[in-house]
Design a protein around this motif. Structure first.
Motif, PDB file in Angstrom:
ATOM      1  N   ARG A  16       0.658  -1.277   0.150  1.00 51.79           N
ATOM      2  CA  ARG A  16       0.195   0.036  -0.061  1.00 51.79           C
ATOM      3  C   ARG A  16       0.901   1.333  -0.200  1.00 51.79           C
ATOM      4  O   ARG A  16       0.739   2.336  -0.691  1.00 51.79           O
ATOM      5  CB  ARG A  16      -1.116  -0.110   1.482  1.00 51.79           C
ATOM      6  N   ASP A  19       2.590   1.702  -3.092  1.00 53.08           N
ATOM      7  CA  ASP A  19       1.522   2.202  -4.337  1.00 53.08           C
ATOM      8  C   ASP A  19       1.407   3.735  -4.127  1.00 53.08           C
ATOM      9  O   ASP A  19       1.357   4.640  -5.273  1.00 53.08           O
ATOM     10  CB  ASP A  19       0.338   1.504  -4.336  1.00 53.08           C
ATOM     11  N   LEU A  20       1.512   4.164  -2.696  1.00 54.46           N
ATOM     12  CA  LEU A  20       1.573   5.576  -2.620  1.00 54.46           C
ATOM     13  C   LEU A  20       2.476   6.232  -3.453  1.00 54.46           C
ATOM     14  O   LEU A  20       2.501   7.254  -3.993  1.00 54.46           O
ATOM     15  CB  LEU A  20       1.335   5.843  -1.343  1.00 54.46           C
ATOM     16  N   VAL A  22       4.511   5.423  -5.699  1.00 52.07           N
ATOM     17  CA  VAL A  22       4.440   5.230  -7.342  1.00 52.07           C
ATOM     18  C   VAL A  22       3.415   6.207  -7.791  1.00 52.07           C
ATOM     19  O   VAL A  22       3.464   6.698  -8.743  1.00 52.07           O
ATOM     20  CB  VAL A  22       3.977   3.964  -7.773  1.00 52.07           C
ATOM     21  N   LYS A  23       2.423   6.320  -6.979  1.00 49.52           N
ATOM     22  CA  LYS A  23       1.354   7.423  -7.474  1.00 49.52           C
ATOM     23  C   LYS A  23       1.979   8.826  -7.519  1.00 49.52           C
ATOM     24  O   LYS A  23       1.615   9.784  -8.504  1.00 49.52           O
ATOM     25  CB  LYS A  23       0.070   7.409  -6.529  1.00 49.52           C
ATOM     26  N   ILE A  24       2.910   9.097  -6.637  1.00 46.92           N
ATOM     27  CA  ILE A  24       3.550  10.589  -6.434  1.00 46.92           C
ATOM     28  C   ILE A  24       4.519  10.470  -7.597  1.00 46.92           C
ATOM     29  O   ILE A  24       4.681  11.457  -8.289  1.00 46.92           O
ATOM     30  CB  ILE A  24       4.351  10.590  -5.045  1.00 46.92           C
ATOM     31  N   ARG A  26       4.235   8.860 -10.432  1.00 51.18           N
ATOM     32  CA  ARG A  26       3.447   9.156 -11.883  1.00 51.18           C
ATOM     33  C   ARG A  26       2.951  10.532 -12.125  1.00 51.18           C
ATOM     34  O   ARG A  26       2.365  10.957 -12.984  1.00 51.18           O
ATOM     35  CB  ARG A  26       2.451   7.868 -12.001  1.00 51.18           C
ATOM     36  N   ASP A  27       2.684  11.383 -10.724  1.00 51.52           N
ATOM     37  CA  ASP A  27       2.130  12.553 -10.686  1.00 51.52           C
ATOM     38  C   ASP A  27       3.399  13.594 -10.888  1.00 51.52           C
ATOM     39  O   ASP A  27       3.181  14.867 -10.409  1.00 51.52           O
ATOM     40  CB  ASP A  27       1.213  12.956  -9.685  1.00 51.52           C
ATOM     41  N   HIS A  44      10.320   9.560 -12.016  1.00 56.38           N
ATOM     42  CA  HIS A  44      10.085   8.705 -13.046  1.00 56.38           C
ATOM     43  C   HIS A  44      10.961   9.271 -14.184  1.00 56.38           C
ATOM     44  O   HIS A  44      10.996  10.370 -14.637  1.00 56.38           O
ATOM     45  CB  HIS A  44       8.668   8.868 -13.460  1.00 56.38           C
ATOM     46  N   LEU A 138       6.344   0.815 -10.360  1.00 55.43           N
ATOM     47  CA  LEU A 138       6.274   1.777 -11.264  1.00 55.43           C
ATOM     48  C   LEU A 138       6.364   1.193 -12.866  1.00 55.43           C
ATOM     49  O   LEU A 138       5.708   1.715 -13.882  1.00 55.43           O
ATOM     50  CB  LEU A 138       7.404   2.777 -11.215  1.00 55.43           C
TER      51      LEU A 138
END
Length: 207
Positions: A16, A19-20, A22-24, A26-27, A44, A138
């Motif tokens: 979890r 994933d958090l 990786v979201k950052i 991807r943003d 990234h 990622l």
């Protein structure tokens, strides 16, 4: 905006939390994270906006971009480097994942990705569960730089909480994976045709 501070178990990273992070990424976020050597600052690889931000934070001109690609395994390396002969591949396979940076001839993909004419690329596959979990989730490499310290005595920052205080208004996430190391990776340069150790860091290698 203030960066998030995220404690992740260094040996069993919580999915979890990965994933958090990786979201950052991807943003277009820039994160600070642990490796098997020293803490790194990364983003990234495929996100031009994030790469430009990372270069600004590291005070590096995009044309120079002497940063490393953090990959998940050898399959990534073949995409970003070329002319890897059998002896070179055997060395890579023997040493990775591990505390080594390999300077290799860049593939034609690298200039397309970065927008600069890079003839060489630094490749790393750190032997650290958090790092490998990040690039695995990622699905693509990180562009990364070692996190230098402002102290004249110690070269690299090791305390995640101190790192957070220093960078909380400059990056998007600081991962606390425990104390960082103080010895960087060993750099092996393959671009001249014969492997040469250009920086002896953590890790022993026989060429």
């Amino acid at each position: 905006m203030i960066a998030e501070f995220l404690r992740i178990h260094p040996h069993n990273p919580e999915p979890r939390k990965i994933d958090l992070a990786v979201k950052i990424l991807r943003d277009s976020g820039v994160i600070i994270y642990p490796t098997d050597t020293v803490y790194g600052m990364g983003c990234h690889l495929m996100d031009r906006k994030a790469v430009e931000k990372l270069c600004h934070l590291q005070n590096i001109r995009p044309q120079k971009l002497d940063l490393s690609f953090i990959c998940k395994d050898l399959s990534d390396i073949s995409q970003y480097a070329r002319n890897i002969d059998t002896p070179t591949f055997k060395i890579l396979k023997r040493c990775l994942p591990g505390p080594f940076t390999f300077l290799l001839e860049a593939s034609t993909e690298v200039p397309k990705i970065l927008g600069v004419n890079k003839k060489t690329v630094g490749i790393r596959v750190p032997n650290h569960p958090i790092t490998l979990a990040l690039v695995g989730a990622l699905g693509e490499p990180l562009m990364s730089a070692s996190l230098k310290d402002l102290d004249h005595i110690k070269e690299y920052s090791t305390d995640p909480e101190e790192i957070y205080e220093r960078f909380k208004h400059r990056v998007d996430l600081v991962i606390d994976g425990g104390p960082g190391g103080i010895v960087p990776s060993t750099i092996i340069d393959f671009t001249s045709g014969q492997p040469e150790i250009t920086r002896q860091g953590l890790g022993e290698i026989t060429l």
